[in-house]
Design a protein around this motif. Structure first.
Motif, PDB file in Angstrom:
ATOM      1  N   ARG A   1       0.862  -1.177   0.000  1.00  0.00           N
ATOM      2  CA  ARG A   1       0.000   0.000   0.000  1.00  0.00           C
ATOM      3  C   ARG A   1       0.897   1.226   0.000  1.00  0.00           C
ATOM      4  NH1 ARG A   1      -5.249   0.965   1.713  1.00  0.00           N
ATOM      5  NH2 ARG A   1      -5.457  -1.062   2.716  1.00  0.00           N
ATOM      6  N   ASP A   2       0.957   1.906  -1.144  1.00  0.00           N
ATOM      7  CA  ASP A   2       1.785   3.106  -1.280  1.00  0.00           C
ATOM      8  C   ASP A   2       0.859   4.314  -1.198  1.00  0.00           C
ATOM      9  OD1 ASP A   2       3.638   5.022  -1.797  1.00  0.00           O
ATOM     10  OD2 ASP A   2       3.932   4.495  -3.903  1.00  0.00           O
ATOM     11  N   PHE A   3       0.997   5.092  -0.145  1.00  0.00           N
ATOM     12  CA  PHE A   3       0.099   6.215   0.054  1.00  0.00           C
ATOM     13  C   PHE A   3       0.489   7.429  -0.785  1.00  0.00           C
ATOM     14  CE2 PHE A   3      -0.393   3.557   3.775  1.00  0.00           C
ATOM     15  CZ  PHE A   3      -1.760   3.506   3.923  1.00  0.00           C
ATOM     16  N   GLY A   4       1.744   7.505  -1.217  1.00  0.00           N
ATOM     17  CA  GLY A   4       2.152   8.583  -2.097  1.00  0.00           C
ATOM     18  C   GLY A   4       2.437   9.885  -1.360  1.00  0.00           C
ATOM     19  N   PRO A   5       2.864  10.911  -2.107  1.00  0.00           N
ATOM     20  CA  PRO A   5       3.311  12.165  -1.491  1.00  0.00           C
ATOM     21  C   PRO A   5       2.198  12.995  -0.873  1.00  0.00           C
ATOM     22  CG  PRO A   5       3.262  12.373  -3.880  1.00  0.00           C
ATOM     23  CD  PRO A   5       2.986  10.935  -3.575  1.00  0.00           C
ATOM     24  N   ALA A   6       0.945  12.639  -1.123  1.00  0.00           N
ATOM     25  CA  ALA A   6      -0.157  13.417  -0.552  1.00  0.00           C
ATOM     26  C   ALA A   6      -0.321  13.174   0.938  1.00  0.00           C
ATOM     27  CB  ALA A   6      -1.469  13.081  -1.273  1.00  0.00           C
ATOM     28  N   PHE A   7       0.352  12.131   1.472  1.00  0.00           N
ATOM     29  CA  PHE A   7       0.137  11.745   2.859  1.00  0.00           C
ATOM     30  C   PHE A   7       1.443  11.644   3.630  1.00  0.00           C
ATOM     31  CE2 PHE A   7      -3.421   9.755   0.500  1.00  0.00           C
ATOM     32  CZ  PHE A   7      -4.471  10.423   1.118  1.00  0.00           C
ATOM     33  N   HIS A   8       1.325  11.870   4.929  1.00  0.00           N
ATOM     34  CA  HIS A   8       2.413  11.631   5.879  1.00  0.00           C
ATOM     35  C   HIS A   8       2.040  10.378   6.665  1.00  0.00           C
ATOM     36  CE1 HIS A   8       5.542  12.472   8.860  1.00  0.00           C
ATOM     37  NE2 HIS A   8       4.645  12.210   9.785  1.00  0.00           N
TER      38      HIS A   8
ATOM     39  N   ARG B   1      -2.799  13.880   6.109  1.00  0.00           N
ATOM     40  CA  ARG B   1      -2.409  14.609   4.904  1.00  0.00           C
ATOM     41  C   ARG B   1      -1.043  15.255   5.109  1.00  0.00           C
ATOM     42  NH1 ARG B   1      -7.573  15.574   5.798  1.00  0.00           N
ATOM     43  NH2 ARG B   1      -7.155  17.578   6.805  1.00  0.00           N
ATOM     44  N   ALA B   2      -0.231  15.238   4.067  1.00  0.00           N
ATOM     45  CA  ALA B   2       1.113  15.813   4.154  1.00  0.00           C
ATOM     46  C   ALA B   2       1.026  17.264   4.623  1.00  0.00           C
ATOM     47  CB  ALA B   2       1.811  15.736   2.803  1.00  0.00           C
ATOM     48  N   GLY B   3       1.802  17.600   5.630  1.00  0.00           N
ATOM     49  CA  GLY B   3       1.790  18.941   6.211  1.00  0.00           C
ATOM     50  C   GLY B   3       0.937  19.038   7.447  1.00  0.00           C
ATOM     51  N   ALA B   4      -0.099  18.204   7.560  1.00  0.00           N
ATOM     52  CA  ALA B   4      -1.011  18.288   8.701  1.00  0.00           C
ATOM     53  C   ALA B   4      -0.402  17.739   9.977  1.00  0.00           C
ATOM     54  CB  ALA B   4      -2.309  17.548   8.391  1.00  0.00           C
ATOM     55  N   GLU B   5       0.688  16.957   9.845  1.00  0.00           N
ATOM     56  CA  GLU B   5       1.299  16.374  11.036  1.00  0.00           C
ATOM     57  C   GLU B   5       1.840  17.440  11.987  1.00  0.00           C
ATOM     58  OE1 GLU B   5       4.602  16.600   7.951  1.00  0.00           O
ATOM     59  OE2 GLU B   5       2.452  16.128   7.997  1.00  0.00           O
ATOM     60  N   GLU B   6       2.008  18.678  11.486  1.00  0.00           N
ATOM     61  CA  GLU B   6       2.520  19.757  12.325  1.00  0.00           C
ATOM     62  C   GLU B   6       1.405  20.520  13.050  1.00  0.00           C
ATOM     63  OE1 GLU B   6       4.960  22.155   9.799  1.00  0.00           O
ATOM     64  OE2 GLU B   6       6.025  20.432   8.965  1.00  0.00           O
ATOM     65  N   ARG B   7       0.180  20.264  12.701  1.00  0.00           N
ATOM     66  CA  ARG B   7      -0.946  20.898  13.380  1.00  0.00           C
ATOM     67  C   ARG B   7      -1.012  20.394  14.816  1.00  0.00           C
ATOM     68  NH1 ARG B   7      -6.923  19.301  11.654  1.00  0.00           N
ATOM     69  NH2 ARG B   7      -8.015  20.074  13.490  1.00  0.00           N
ATOM     70  N   PRO B   8      -1.122  21.257  15.817  1.00  0.00           N
ATOM     71  CA  PRO B   8      -1.040  20.823  17.215  1.00  0.00           C
ATOM     72  C   PRO B   8      -1.982  19.690  17.589  1.00  0.00           C
ATOM     73  CG  PRO B   8      -0.858  23.193  17.113  1.00  0.00           C
ATOM     74  CD  PRO B   8      -1.158  22.737  15.714  1.00  0.00           C
ATOM     75  N   ALA B   9      -3.237  19.732  17.156  1.00  0.00           N
ATOM     76  CA  ALA B   9      -4.183  18.673  17.516  1.00  0.00           C
ATOM     77  C   ALA B   9      -3.766  17.345  16.905  1.00  0.00           C
ATOM     78  CB  ALA B   9      -5.595  19.049  17.078  1.00  0.00           C
ATOM     79  N   VAL B  10      -3.328  17.378  15.642  1.00  0.00           N
ATOM     80  CA  VAL B  10      -2.887  16.150  14.979  1.00  0.00           C
ATOM     81  C   VAL B  10      -1.611  15.624  15.637  1.00  0.00           C
ATOM     82  CG1 VAL B  10      -2.027  15.176  12.811  1.00  0.00           C
ATOM     83  CG2 VAL B  10      -3.981  16.746  12.789  1.00  0.00           C
TER      84      VAL B  10
END
Length: 298
Positions: free
Chosen positions: A155-162, A273-282
């Protein structure tokens, strides 16, 4: 007119899936709804993004240009939102989470309970298999998905996801009355009946591929993605099954669970989603997931 982010995600999905029907199925939309979203995106963009080739819609040059930028644009939007939230150290807002059923039953409640200390956060959780939850994550309707990656089923999630790898969950052979003599080796299980996941799911494909790798075709007589149902069928001698370690407690006493030779395991993953991992709640929820994973009994 600014481009709608959800419609941009629909266009990207069409580029990956190839047809409106496949895009609709992946996103749990109707084909009509997909077409409406794409038409609205064309109006917003002010250029033709799609052209008909027979019965199919194909990307124009402008459409391909927009898709090429989509992952970068969407990830940057996620990072911008994360930066805005990071201006405050408070974990707040709304967080929508989905997990496959065996994780949702066993470990998700602990992680969810730990988040209750954040009084200004609204947490919504649900159980959903990855084939249903990942499209909702793409569209922004979910923020975190707990998914699984099985052997033989990449399962390759690709660059859209972290993707965060949480732990490996060992798969064991489950046997019941009439089958306790079955060796825990796929090469010795030809002609045995199987209980597997529903067709099209990883729980089904792993049985198919493991048996094929051992040189035989599995005889699948039962289908369920609920390991309580699977274990109950095994307990009655209906067939063999693969049951992951975190679902062992659902096996009745009549079921014997043994490690496979060679061993097999699935990877349990948290996907955002890529970038969302830095959101405090996430970020806070990912930290709780890591803690729950680390605290599992050996």
């Amino acid at each position: 007119m600014p481009l709608d982010v959800k419609r941009l995600r629909v266009l990207r999905e069409l580029a990956e899936r190839g047809t409106v029907a496949a895009t609709a199925a992946a996103l749990s939309f109707t084909p009509s709804a997909v077409s409406q979203q794409l038409s609205a995106l064309e109006r917003e963009a002010g250029v033709v993004l799609l052209e008909r080739e027979g019965r199919r819609l194909a990307l124009t040059d402008a459409g391909r240009v927009l898709v090429a930028h989509a992952d970068t644009v969407l990830a940057q939007l996620e990072r911008a939102e994360a930066d805005l939230h990071a201006a405050s150290t408070e974990v707040s807002g709304t967080l929508n989470v989905a997990a496959f059923s065996s994780f949702a039953r066993s470990l998700l409640p602990q992680a969810a309970a730990a988040m209750l200390r954040h009084q200004h956060l609204q947490l919504h959780v649900r159980d959903a298999e990855p084939q249903d939850s990942i499209p909702l994550l793409r569209l922004g309707e979910l923020d975190v998905v707990i998914a699984q990656r099985f052997p033989y089923v990449p399962r390759d999630f690709g660059p859209a996801f972290h993707v965060v790898e949480l732990f490996d969950d060992a798969l064991h052979l489950a046997t019941g009355p009439g089958h306790h003599d079955a060796p825990a080796r796929f090469g010795a299980l030809a002609d045995r009946p199987w209980v597997a996941g529903h067709p099209g799911t990883s729980c089904h494909e792993v049985v198919i591929h493991a048996c094929h790798a051992a040189g035989h075709e599995p005889r699948i007589v039962g289908f369920s993605n609920d390991f309580a149902v699977v274990a109950a069928l095994v307990a009655q001698g209906v067939g063999l099954a693969l049951i992951p370690e975190i679902a062992h407690d659902q096996a009745p006493p009549e079921v014997t669970l043994r490690p496979l030779d060679p061993p097999l395991s699935r990877q349990v993953l948290a996907v955002v989603r890529a970038g969302a991992e830095e959101r405090p709640a996430v970020a806070a929820f990912l930290a709780e997931l890591r803690a729950v994973a680390a605290g599992r009994p050996d």
